[in-house]
Design a protein around this motif. Structure first.
Motif, short mmCIF file in Angstrom:
data_model
loop_
_atom_site.label_atom_id
_atom_site.label_comp_id
_atom_site.label_asym_id
_atom_site.label_seq_id
_atom_site.Cartn_x
_atom_site.Cartn_y
_atom_site.Cartn_z
N PHE A 86 -23.26 39.11 -12.14
CA PHE A 86 -23.93 40.55 -11.61
C PHE A 86 -23.02 41.89 -11.97
N LEU A 87 -21.76 41.66 -11.79
CA LEU A 87 -20.93 42.69 -12.14
C LEU A 87 -21.20 43.32 -13.83
N LEU A 88 -21.12 42.19 -14.53
CA LEU A 88 -21.43 42.63 -15.99
C LEU A 88 -22.62 43.46 -16.35
N GLN A 89 -23.46 42.79 -15.62
CA GLN A 89 -24.84 43.89 -15.66
C GLN A 89 -25.02 45.25 -15.41
N GLU A 90 -23.74 45.62 -14.49
CA GLU A 90 -23.53 47.05 -13.95
C GLU A 90 -22.89 47.73 -15.27
N CYS A 91 -22.20 47.07 -15.96
CA CYS A 91 -21.63 47.51 -17.15
C CYS A 91 -22.71 47.34 -18.61
N GLY A 92 -23.85 46.99 -18.13
CA GLY A 92 -24.80 46.97 -19.33
C GLY A 92 -25.04 45.59 -20.18
N TYR A 93 -24.15 44.66 -19.60
CA TYR A 93 -24.43 43.36 -20.34
C TYR A 93 -25.13 42.38 -19.81
N SER A 94 -26.24 41.86 -20.20
CA SER A 94 -26.97 40.84 -19.67
C SER A 94 -27.16 39.74 -20.74
N GLY A 95 -26.16 39.63 -21.66
CA GLY A 95 -26.38 38.52 -22.55
C GLY A 95 -25.77 37.11 -22.01
#
Length: 341
Positions: A103-112
């Motif tokens: 979830f937190l990685l998505q805050e930084c634009g990562y959805s891979g």
């Protein structure tokens, strides 16, 4: 009193997320590859998102010592430390913990894809693994008296949670010992997941490749309380999660509901890897501060006693909604939707 005040404040922001919404069907599970097999572009994007979290300001304003979003993630491990090690919570909480990272990685634009590290492929020679590449990896073993990572994306970055139950700035650090990593090999993994019950698998995974992997990497001074300060932690625990899933899928009909053990450490035992109980551990790491205790969830939440159940409630203290152990038992059950490749 401080704890009661925290619970009131927490309720104001998380009341709507106390229960996980009904899970959708998992029809297209995300692939989780070993770092060896991950596309180079995905590796670089994943690492950049981790760096972003290490540099982004904290948001919750309630976790002791946290200055960055990454600190908040590490703080969760610190706060829960005495509930999620040498207990039945160990495997389900760390599966949930990896989901918090996603979830937190998505805050930084990562959805891979969320990677793990197939340590069996590098057993006995960890230091030569592509995981430690300075460009498309996590950088190598640390240097100097503090073992600070000197190359790669995490060089010169700071984590403010730890050591132990303290909150002091430290470099991202690790120390690789190849000889120890031999015990993360395929035969050791096969042995760890050979037992017929959750209790047996839990003990063998925890005390075997999980613990030896930590010893071989000595992340964040080898500190069991805050080792997640090194982003490498999540690749190692992805490997641990895969071991649990590989054990589960041998008999899904039984093992998707097989859970047992305490929901918090027995003070007389503490961490099983450090004989002598909590008094011995306190000499190494100190004890949870009043501020940490004030935000520590009730370990019996959802259980009604000292034994963990499928109804046990796991908390991220507001980063993502709470989840029960039942929610995370099946990685393709809807709340979670992924598979290892």
């Amino acid at each position: 009193m401080l704890r009661d005040l925290f619970l009131v404040l927490l309720g104001a922001s998380t009341a709507l997320s106390a229960a996980v919404p009904a899970a959708a069907a998992c029809t297209n599970p995300q692939k989780r590859p070993s770092w060896h097999d991950m596309k180079e572009a995905d590796k670089k994007a994943y690492l950049a998102a981790n760096v972003c979290l290490l540099k982004s300001p904290q948001k919750l304003n309630r976790l002791p010592g946290a200055k960055t979003r990454w600190d908040e993630l590490v703080s969760l491990h610190q706060i829960h430390a005495l509930q999620i090690h040498t207990t039945g919570q160990f495997l389900p909480y760390h599966r949930y913990y990896i989901n918090i990272l996603a979830f937190l990685l998505q805050e930084c634009g990562y959805s891979g894809p969320l990677p793990y590290w197939d340590e069996t492929r590098d057993a006995g020679k960890f230091s030569s693994s592509p995981v430690f590449d300075p460009v498309t990896g996590f950088g190598g073993s640390g240097k100097g008296s503090k073992n600070c990572v000197a190359d790669g994306p995490f060089a010169n970055l700071t984590v403010n949670i730890g050591p132990g139950f303290k909150s002091q700035p430290r470099c991202v650090n690790r120390r690789i010992t190849n000889a120890l990593s031999t015990q993360c090999g395929a035969s050791y993994v096969a042995s760890a997941i050979s037992g017929p019950t959750y209790h047996q698998a839990l003990d063998a995974i925890y005390s075997g490749p999980h613990l030896i992997g930590h010893m071989a990497l000595a992340m964040m001074d080898g500190d069991s309380i805050t080792s997640s300060g090194d982003p490498l932690f999540f690749l190692h625990h992805g490997f641990v999660d895969k071991m649990w899933w590989d054990w589960q899928k041998k008999d899904l009909a039984t093992r998707l509901t097989d859970i047992s053990g305490l929901n918090a450490q027995d003070p007389a035992v503490g961490f099983s890897e450090f004989p002598g109980g909590m008094e011995v551990e306190s000499a190494m790491w100190g004890k949870p501060t009043a501020e940490i205790l004030a935000v520590t969830p009730d370990p019996a939440s959802g259980d009604g006693g000292k034994e963990i159940t499928l109804g046990h409630v796991m908390s991220s203290l507001g980063i993502i909604p709470n989840a029960t152990v039942a929610d995370v038992m099946d990685i393709r059950g809807g709340y979670l939707c992924y598979e290892f490749v």
